[in-house]
Design a protein around this motif. Structure first.
Motif, short mmCIF file in Angstrom:
data_model
loop_
_atom_site.label_atom_id
_atom_site.label_comp_id
_atom_site.label_asym_id
_atom_site.label_seq_id
_atom_site.Cartn_x
_atom_site.Cartn_y
_atom_site.Cartn_z
N GLN A 162 55.15 46.23 57.12
CA GLN A 162 55.75 46.99 56.21
C GLN A 162 55.82 46.11 54.71
N TYR A 163 56.13 45.10 55.29
CA TYR A 163 55.98 43.90 54.07
C TYR A 163 54.51 43.56 53.42
N MET A 164 53.68 43.65 54.40
CA MET A 164 52.07 43.41 53.95
C MET A 164 51.97 44.60 52.78
N LEU A 165 52.50 45.92 52.92
CA LEU A 165 52.00 46.87 52.13
C LEU A 165 53.05 46.75 50.67
N THR A 166 54.13 46.16 50.83
CA THR A 166 54.76 45.60 49.66
C THR A 166 54.32 44.72 48.91
N PHE A 167 53.60 43.63 49.67
CA PHE A 167 53.15 42.50 49.03
C PHE A 167 51.51 42.87 48.43
N SER A 168 51.19 44.27 48.69
CA SER A 168 49.95 44.50 48.27
C SER A 168 50.00 44.73 46.58
N ALA A 169 51.22 44.80 46.12
CA ALA A 169 51.46 45.03 44.64
C ALA A 169 50.71 43.76 44.05
N VAL A 170 51.04 42.72 44.82
CA VAL A 170 50.18 41.49 44.18
C VAL A 170 48.65 41.45 43.90
N PRO A 171 47.96 41.78 44.99
CA PRO A 171 46.47 41.63 44.80
C PRO A 171 45.98 42.93 43.83
N PHE A 172 46.89 44.04 43.86
CA PHE A 172 46.55 45.04 42.60
C PHE A 172 46.78 44.52 41.28
N ARG A 173 47.48 43.58 41.18
CA ARG A 173 47.45 43.07 39.78
C ARG A 173 46.25 42.53 39.16
N PHE A 174 45.45 41.98 40.09
CA PHE A 174 44.12 41.42 39.36
C PHE A 174 42.94 42.08 39.96
N LEU A 175 43.01 42.90 41.10
CA LEU A 175 41.98 43.46 41.51
C LEU A 175 41.04 44.10 40.62
N PRO A 176 41.49 45.32 39.92
CA PRO A 176 40.62 46.13 39.08
C PRO A 176 40.10 45.02 37.85
N ALA A 177 40.75 43.94 37.44
CA ALA A 177 40.22 42.96 36.38
C ALA A 177 39.16 42.21 37.04
N VAL A 178 38.84 41.81 38.26
CA VAL A 178 38.12 41.30 39.05
C VAL A 178 36.96 42.03 39.13
N LEU A 179 37.09 43.37 39.44
CA LEU A 179 35.91 44.28 39.70
C LEU A 179 35.28 44.71 38.16
N GLN A 180 35.99 44.64 37.31
CA GLN A 180 35.65 44.89 35.73
C GLN A 180 34.60 43.59 35.42
N GLY A 181 34.81 42.41 35.98
CA GLY A 181 34.47 41.02 35.83
C GLY A 181 32.86 41.18 36.49
N PHE A 182 32.50 42.09 37.23
CA PHE A 182 31.41 42.34 37.87
C PHE A 182 30.72 43.51 37.28
N GLY A 183 31.16 43.94 36.23
CA GLY A 183 30.36 44.80 35.39
C GLY A 183 30.75 46.34 35.87
N ILE A 184 31.89 46.69 36.45
CA ILE A 184 32.16 48.02 37.09
C ILE A 184 33.29 48.36 35.70
N ASP A 185 32.79 49.75 35.26
CA ASP A 185 33.76 50.32 34.31
C ASP A 185 35.07 50.33 34.71
N PRO A 186 36.08 50.51 33.73
CA PRO A 186 37.48 50.34 34.02
C PRO A 186 38.16 51.44 34.85
N GLU A 187 37.59 52.67 34.46
CA GLU A 187 38.14 53.80 35.33
C GLU A 187 37.92 53.58 36.80
N THR A 188 36.52 53.01 37.30
CA THR A 188 36.19 52.96 38.54
C THR A 188 36.82 51.89 38.85
N ALA A 189 37.03 50.92 38.23
CA ALA A 189 37.63 49.63 38.74
C ALA A 189 38.89 49.78 39.35
#
Length: 245
Positions: free
Chosen positions: A169-196
């Motif tokens: 359960q806490y791993m799902l709670t903590f998933s808020a942390v990687p979500f903070r930076f994952l879209p930005a990381v994906l955009q860094g690889f050239g993925i458009d913001p909506e898809t990222a």
């Protein structure tokens, strides 16, 4: 080093996420430096699309601005549970302050329930589209379901299963942390913001479920070396107490 990194990420994310409680409009204008005209346009867009639709209708801030209560509930509940969780898994604290552990456990559960209510409201009104809504719905369902299962097990004296489901359960709670930076990381690889954004949401959900299960099975091998456990974490003695073989 790993502990320092964990606590640093946790503290930064908790403090950053609590910003929403200062007010959505305040955050948009003072933190994100959005012009009043843009804030007004986003609010109107959210009002024009009050419920989730198949595709993205406007920036997610539009739904936050239009109906901020959902965000306040989710932020207050989810972020508070994120902050409380580590103390519940701290063995020395749990043993020395058993009463505090129980009280904090009840508080944690209340926070998750409040956060889930807020999440449900956010999902139903998001302007990010159905694809994003489905991903977060899967996360929210597991978040509350794992809590309910963990409570069921501790009420029936199965502390090991309670511990394992609280880890999941806490791993799902903590998933808020990687979500903070994952879209930005994906955009860094050239993925458009909506898809990222939606890809980051799904990667976050997958990470939460998979890492929780992997970590539980890792702990079984460390804490119960050589002991035969069933797939649900019960020892043979717990499955059949009369079997002494």
């Amino acid at each position: 080093l790993a502990n320092s990194f964990f606590w640093s990420m946790l503290i930064v994310n908790v403090l950053w996420a609590y910003r929403w409680l200062a007010g959505v409009e305040f955050v948009c204008k003072s933190v994100y430096n959005l012009k009043p005209e843009l804030v007004k346009n986003l609010t109107e867009c959210g009002a024009a699309h009050p419920f989730v639709e198949k595709g993205k209708t406007c920036h997610v801030l539009g739904s936050f601005l239009n109906k901020p209560l959902a965000l306040y509930l989710h932020a207050a509940g989810a972020v508070s549970s994120l902050a409380l969780g580590p103390f519940q898994f701290w063995g020395a604290f749990r043993k020395k302050y058993a009463t505090a552990h129980r009280v904090m456990g009840y508080l944690y559960a209340i926070c998750v329930v409040v956060g889930t209510v807020g999440a449900g409201m956010l999902i139903s009104q998001t302007t990010s589209g159905a694809l994003v809504a489905i991903g977060f719905a899967v996360l929210a369902a597991g978040w509350i379901a794992y809590l309910a299962i963990a409570i069921y097990h501790i009420k029936n004296g199965r502390w090991q299963l309670h511990k394992e489901f609280m880890i999941r359960q806490y791993m799902l709670t903590f998933s808020a942390v990687p979500f903070r930076f994952l879209p930005a990381v994906l955009q860094g690889f050239g993925i458009d913001p909506e898809t990222a954004y939606w890809a980051g949401a799904y990667l976050t959900v997958i990470w939460g479920y998979v890492y929780g299960e992997v970590f539980v099975r890792y702990l079984r091998r460390i804490e119960h070396p050589g002991e035969l456990l069933s797939d649900d974490g019960l020892s043979m003695a717990e499955i059949n107490p009369t079997d002494k073989a």
